[in-house]
Enzyme design. Structure first.
Site, PDB file in Angstrom:
ATOM      1  N   HIS A 362       0.801  -1.232   0.000  1.00 43.96           N
ATOM      2  CA  HIS A 362       0.000   0.000   0.000  1.00 43.96           C
ATOM      3  C   HIS A 362       0.829   1.276   0.000  1.00 43.96           C
ATOM      4  O   HIS A 362       0.271   2.358   0.180  1.00 43.96           O
ATOM      5  CB  HIS A 362      -0.918   0.052   1.223  1.00 43.96           C
ATOM      6  CG  HIS A 362      -1.987  -0.987   1.238  1.00 43.96           C
ATOM      7  ND1 HIS A 362      -3.246  -0.775   0.743  1.00 43.96           N
ATOM      8  CD2 HIS A 362      -1.976  -2.261   1.689  1.00 43.96           C
ATOM      9  CE1 HIS A 362      -3.979  -1.865   0.899  1.00 43.96           C
ATOM     10  NE2 HIS A 362      -3.225  -2.784   1.472  1.00 43.96           N
ATOM     11  N   LYS A 552      -8.533  13.921   4.797  1.00 42.34           N
ATOM     12  CA  LYS A 552      -7.658  12.751   4.748  1.00 42.34           C
ATOM     13  C   LYS A 552      -6.637  12.925   5.856  1.00 42.34           C
ATOM     14  O   LYS A 552      -6.583  13.989   6.471  1.00 42.34           O
ATOM     15  CB  LYS A 552      -6.955  12.656   3.394  1.00 42.34           C
ATOM     16  CG  LYS A 552      -6.297  13.975   2.936  1.00 42.34           C
ATOM     17  CD  LYS A 552      -5.623  13.862   1.577  1.00 42.34           C
ATOM     18  CE  LYS A 552      -6.590  13.902   0.420  1.00 42.34           C
ATOM     19  NZ  LYS A 552      -6.581  12.696  -0.397  1.00 42.34           N
ATOM     20  N   ARG A 553      -5.832  11.885   6.144  1.00 39.48           N
ATOM     21  CA  ARG A 553      -4.778  12.055   7.140  1.00 39.48           C
ATOM     22  C   ARG A 553      -3.866  13.218   6.748  1.00 39.48           C
ATOM     23  O   ARG A 553      -3.675  13.501   5.567  1.00 39.48           O
ATOM     24  CB  ARG A 553      -3.957  10.759   7.268  1.00 39.48           C
ATOM     25  CG  ARG A 553      -4.688   9.643   7.982  1.00 39.48           C
ATOM     26  CD  ARG A 553      -5.079  10.020   9.383  1.00 39.48           C
ATOM     27  NE  ARG A 553      -3.928  10.075  10.260  1.00 39.48           N
ATOM     28  CZ  ARG A 553      -3.614   9.147  11.141  1.00 39.48           C
ATOM     29  NH1 ARG A 553      -4.372   8.070  11.280  1.00 39.48           N
ATOM     30  NH2 ARG A 553      -2.546   9.271  11.917  1.00 39.48           N
ATOM     31  N   LYS A 558       0.694  14.552   1.068  1.00 37.81           N
ATOM     32  CA  LYS A 558      -0.672  14.827   0.617  1.00 37.81           C
ATOM     33  C   LYS A 558      -0.869  16.319   0.346  1.00 37.81           C
ATOM     34  O   LYS A 558      -1.864  16.740  -0.227  1.00 37.81           O
ATOM     35  CB  LYS A 558      -1.683  14.315   1.643  1.00 37.81           C
ATOM     36  CG  LYS A 558      -1.646  12.785   1.806  1.00 37.81           C
ATOM     37  CD  LYS A 558      -2.666  12.312   2.833  1.00 37.81           C
ATOM     38  CE  LYS A 558      -2.522  10.851   3.239  1.00 37.81           C
ATOM     39  NZ  LYS A 558      -3.108   9.907   2.275  1.00 37.81           N
ATOM     40  N   THR A 660      -8.559   6.499  -1.804  1.00 37.30           N
ATOM     41  CA  THR A 660      -9.908   5.949  -1.960  1.00 37.30           C
ATOM     42  C   THR A 660     -10.938   7.041  -1.686  1.00 37.30           C
ATOM     43  O   THR A 660     -12.049   6.971  -2.196  1.00 37.30           O
ATOM     44  CB  THR A 660     -10.146   4.764  -0.993  1.00 37.30           C
ATOM     45  OG1 THR A 660      -9.633   5.126   0.286  1.00 37.30           O
ATOM     46  CG2 THR A 660      -9.444   3.517  -1.488  1.00 37.30           C
ATOM     47  N   LYS A 664     -14.683   8.208  -3.494  1.00 33.21           N
ATOM     48  CA  LYS A 664     -15.944   8.498  -2.788  1.00 33.21           C
ATOM     49  C   LYS A 664     -16.504   9.849  -3.219  1.00 33.21           C
ATOM     50  O   LYS A 664     -17.712  10.009  -3.427  1.00 33.21           O
ATOM     51  CB  LYS A 664     -15.707   8.478  -1.263  1.00 33.21           C
ATOM     52  CG  LYS A 664     -15.364   7.085  -0.742  1.00 33.21           C
ATOM     53  CD  LYS A 664     -14.741   7.089   0.648  1.00 33.21           C
ATOM     54  CE  LYS A 664     -14.035   5.758   0.878  1.00 33.21           C
ATOM     55  NZ  LYS A 664     -13.144   5.786   2.051  1.00 33.21           N
TER      56      LYS A 664
HETATM   57  N1  GPQ Z   1      -2.162   3.492   3.373  1.00 30.13           N
HETATM   58 CL1  GPQ Z   1       1.243   1.650   3.895  1.00 30.13          CL
HETATM   59  C1  GPQ Z   1      -2.625   3.631   4.664  1.00 30.13           C
HETATM   60  O1  GPQ Z   1      -3.726   4.126   4.897  1.00 30.13           O
HETATM   61  N2  GPQ Z   1      -1.856   3.198   5.707  1.00 30.13           N
HETATM   62  C2  GPQ Z   1      -0.665   2.590   5.515  1.00 30.13           C
HETATM   63  O2  GPQ Z   1       0.011   2.167   6.484  1.00 30.13           O
HETATM   64  C3  GPQ Z   1      -0.225   2.441   4.170  1.00 30.13           C
HETATM   65  C4  GPQ Z   1      -0.974   2.897   3.133  1.00 30.13           C
HETATM   66  C5  GPQ Z   1      -3.061   3.905   2.263  1.00 30.13           C
HETATM   67  C6  GPQ Z   1      -2.403   4.624   1.109  1.00 30.13           C
HETATM   68  O3  GPQ Z   1      -1.676   5.726   1.581  1.00 30.13           O
HETATM   69  C7  GPQ Z   1      -3.494   5.050   0.128  1.00 30.13           C
HETATM   70  O4  GPQ Z   1      -2.939   5.652  -1.002  1.00 30.13           O
HETATM   71  C8  GPQ Z   1      -4.336   3.837  -0.281  1.00 30.13           C
HETATM   72  O5  GPQ Z   1      -5.441   4.232  -1.030  1.00 30.13           O
HETATM   73  C9  GPQ Z   1      -4.814   3.075   0.930  1.00 30.13           C
HETATM   74  O6  GPQ Z   1      -3.727   2.744   1.788  1.00 30.13           O
HETATM   75  C10 GPQ Z   1      -5.525   1.780   0.561  1.00 30.13           C
HETATM   76  O7  GPQ Z   1      -4.795   1.032  -0.341  1.00 30.13           O
END
Ligand code: GPQ
Length: 817
Positions: A362, A552-553, A558, A660, A664
């Protein structure tokens, strides 16, 4: 498909009586005064009872099928609230509305009483929950496995403009959705040592001696698919002490000492680590990972043995998906069980492992690729370190055979990095799996070409892509009733389980009446959000302004900071020219920062400071408002996303694996302003280049720009508006009493090379925003583009994603009706 008829066991007639009975018997409470939390709980228990009956009635078919099953292992699940999701998926909405009304409540008010289950940080955990919903809906036989944390992700409060964290004691008032299975405890071992011995046949074997033990208790959360015909089980483990407490210590008067080991054990499932990227080197985190893996594999193997076949058929019955590297110790654990406990030969065991596991990556952020110091891992899991070393030794022989004499390659590929003596969990996951996937096309390409090219060369065909998806049930049907009603009225209800059907809306983009209805639905959602913001923060926002949203976080990559630079520039332009021909805007920003992430917390403070200044300025306040939304979480997303008109997806290209949230928003008719990053690229291809605002460097250009030695100073010197905005932030315009507050942010940008290339993309971002303004001033054209966004989002359903996993990775057929 017609609206599912409620099966008998839903028994809607007795719902009202059941609710009252549960308030009395389970909550031990009076019915008067009629307290909404009590009635929410009563309703939840009434639904739970029906859900369990449904699960019992349907699981037989599920068991009888004897089909292969998938086990989705994840350290995080982020379900949010359950009540309305259960009610919509089970087709009980009308009955529940009526029952609530009969008791003097609105169903929506009762639903607001529920606390989010926040057992995840962000995208990764929410993705796992969307996949649970889709597996249940698409009848893919499988289970989610995770940890039942006592405390989920912290609550964020904003105090004097700063983030403060509060513990999320989410089960304090009970959790009707969690079914404790106290009768199925497993023992999980830690520490001790690996001991060699000779078995009666004279074979040298190993066992795990002098280990501590902790008990793992399964707690189940049932996930009904849409239509209510299939239920998926999410099994979350809670840690319990194996001994209670030491009676000997207790009898000697040392009560606290006696409690120590109990506390140490139960700590394992106490709290979710609040970082959205891996945590390096924390022993408790490693113990959490192994706890999940050990208990889960025991459960899987118990079920496998019960169903009959031997271990050679294990990979034909079982697929295990590793959600990122967090559960990767499972590779070593399955080897340990097969070799040390089931006495299989190494090669046979290894072939089983590789056919069973698959790994989803991810992130490509180098700092986020998880590693563990070998000596820490060896102390907590002594036998596993030996097994990993043996996997590594054999693997490196393979590498050496393919590339004789290339020691550098062996060092780069080794599972245990010979230089740092750290275990590279991604390497273990790749070597131990039959498939490795990224989560959007660009991300999967980067994995193959940049991050793991030598693995790709060694294992052609192992690397693949499954672009993420989101569940249309929660994120459109349930979160956006106004728009769902409109869509269903025009194309019927089948889109809820076949999202490609939304394409039937495309011709309606040309229909002025439909556009009017579409705008009315959006306006209703904007009013709902305005009421929410007023209730939560006391601030009024105007539904007749452009709602521009980034939630988002908080993360430097970002680029919430780039958003702020746009806001400050717009503010400056409006101050200079109060008659500027731009639509009035409300900029909403929300997100949690990891508690130890200094820069992310500073950026929150910057947003709140800019908001205070802008919102207090009479000259612009009717044209620009800025709101920081505290405590962004799933239930808040359900209110924010349907109301958004502009979706900010502006990460540095090449850094957001997929995203994601971007899906949405577009599904709910927001237009995206974004970079060519993650799934934005595929969203652009789906909705059409003219229905999205794309700007900035591409991933390749980002790489080249950095390689050439980017000089932010030159860029700033050449751009007066950028220089002005940075200068205001840097000299304390927004925080006159603390002028140096944002110096660290500016230092990063101007003195340390602006790694995330905010200044490089600034001008392009502003130009894209000019295009946003121009289109928004033409409501008919904007609405048509909005309709085309929703209509083209079919591909991004998590139903499509899980069906791809089932076919290409798990080798599992969905069950028939
Ligand atoms: N992502 Cl490695 C997280 O939310 N937490 C994590 O520890 C890692 C990835 C996210 C990623 O930043 C997004 O781009 C993805 O859409 C999401 O995972 C799901 O795949």
């Amino acid at each position: 498909m017609a609206k599912p008829a409620a099966p008998d066991f839903h028994q809607l007639e007795s719902l009202g009586e059941d609710i009252k009975r549960y308030v009395l018997s389970i909550l031990g409470n009076d019915l008067y005064p009629p307290d909404p939390f009590r009635y929410y709980s009563g309703l939840a228990y009434a639904i739970r009872e029906r859900l369990i009956r449904m699960w019992l009635a349907t699981q037989a078919s599920y068991y009888d099928s004897m089909s292969k099953r998938v086990y989705y292992l994840s350290m995080e699940f982020l379900p949010g609230r359950f009540l309305m999701n259960y009610i919509t998926n089970m087709g009980m909405e009308d009955g529940c509305r009526q029952a609530a009304a009969d008791l003097g409540f609105s169903l929506d008010d009762l639903a607001e009483e529920e606390r989010d289950a926040g057992l995840g940080n962000g995208g990764l955990g929410r993705l796992a929950s969307c996949y649970m919903d889709s597996m249940a809906t698409q009848r893919i036989p499988g289970y989610g496995y995770g940890i039942l944390y006592d405390y989920g992700l912290f609550h964020q409060r904003i105090v004097n403009g700063w983030q403060e964290e509060e513990a999320d004691n989410w089960r304090r008032h009970g959790s009707p959705w969690v079914i404790d299975r106290v009768e199925h405890l497993y023992e999980v071992k830690f520490y001790g040592r690996s001991e060699a011995y000779t078995d009666p046949q004279g074979v040298l074997r190993y066992r795990w001696a002098e280990a501590d033990t902790v008990m793992a208790m399964p707690c189940d959360i049932l996930i009904p698919g849409h239509g209510g015909k299939h239920v998926t089980n999410m099994r979350l483990w809670a840690a319990a002490s194996s001994t209670g407490f030491s009676l000997r210590d207790f009898n000697q008067g040392d009560f606290l000492g006696a409690m120590q080991s109990k506390i140490h054990s139960e700590n394992i499932s106490k709290v979710l680590y609040p970082n959205d990227e891996p945590i390096q080197g924390k022993e408790l985190r490693l113990r959490q990972q192994y706890f999940l893996v050990a208990a889960t594999l025991r459960d899987i193997i118990r079920r496998h043995k019960k169903s009959g076949p031997g271990f050679d058929e294990f990979p034909d019955q079982v697929a295990i998906q590793l959600n990122d590297t967090h559960p990767t110790i499972a590779v070593a654990e399955l080897m340990r069980i097969l070799v040390d406990e089931e006495f299989l030969g190494w090669d046979e065991a290894w072939a089983i492992c590789r056919r069973t596991f698959a790994y989803t990556n991810h992130t490509v952020l180098p700092e986020a690729l998880e590693t563990w110091p070998a000596d820490l891992l060896g102390r907590v899991l002594p036998r596993h370190l030996e097994i990993i070393a043996e996997i590594d030794r054999r693997f490196l022989l393979e590498v050496a055979a393919a590339h004789p004499g290339d020691q550098g390659r062996q060092n780069r590929l080794a599972i245990i990095d010979p230089a740092s003596r750290r275990v590279r969990m991604a390497h273990l996951a790749i070597v131990g799996s039959h498939k490795v996937n990224g989560v959007a096309r660009l991300h999967s390409d980067i994995l193959r070409e940049k991050v793991f090219p030598e693995f790709d060369a060694l294992y052609p065909g192992k690397f693949t892509n499954v672009t993420n998806g989101i569940t249309p049930r929660r994120w459109l049907l349930q979160a956006n009733p106004a728009l769902s009603r409109l869509i269903t009225a025009r194309i019927g209800p089948d889109w809820t389980t076949d999202l490609d059907r939304l394409a039937e809306l495309l011709p309606l983009a040309e229909d002025p009446d439909f556009r009017k209805d579409w705008r009315a639905a959006k306006r209703e959602n904007k009013k709902r959000l305005a009421r929410y913001v007023l209730r939560k923060s006391g601030m009024g926002i105007n539904p007749d302004t452009l709602f521009d949203v980034q939630v988002k976080r908080m993360h430097e990559y970002k680029r919430q900071f780039l958003n702020v630079l746009h806001v400050v520039t717009l503010y400056n332009r409006l101050r200079r020219d109060p008659h500027l021909a731009v639509p009035p805007r409300t900029v909403l920003i929300g997100g949690k920062a990891a508690p130890g992430y200094f820069m992310a917390k500073r950026i929150i403070r910057l947003i709140t400071a800019v908001a205070e200044t802008v919102n207090a300025d009479d000259a612009v306040r009717s044209r620009l408002r800025v709101v920081f939304l505290p405590n962004y979480c799933v239930s808040q997303a359900e209110k924010v996303i349907p109301a958004a008109e502009l979706s900010q997806q502006i990460s540095t290209a090449g850094m957001e694996a997929s995203g994601t949230g971007n899906m949405k928003f577009a599904l709910n008719g927001a237009l995206t302003i974004g970079t060519l990053d993650g799934a934005n690229i595929e969203i652009m291809e789906a909705v059409g280049r003219e229905n999205i605002f794309i700007f900035g460097l591409t991933a390749k250009e980002v790489e080249a720009t950095r390689a050439a030695g980017y000089d932010p100073g030159r860029r700033v010197a050449a751009d007066a508006e950028l220089a002005e905005a940075l200068d205001m932030i840097g000299r304390g315009y927004f925080t006159p009493s603390e002028p140096d507050l944002f110096a660290p942010i500016l230092d990063n940008l101007l003195r340390h090379g602006d790694y995330y290339l905010v200044t490089a993309d600034y001008r392009a971002c502003l130009e894209a925003q000019d295009a946003v303004n121009a289109l928004y001033l033409d409501p008919e054209a904007w609405t048509a583009a909005s309709i085309r966004n929703t209509a083209n989002m079919g591909f991004f359903s998590s139903d499509r994603a899980v069906l791809e996993y089932a076919k290409n990775i798990w080798n599992i057929e969905p069950l028939g009706e």
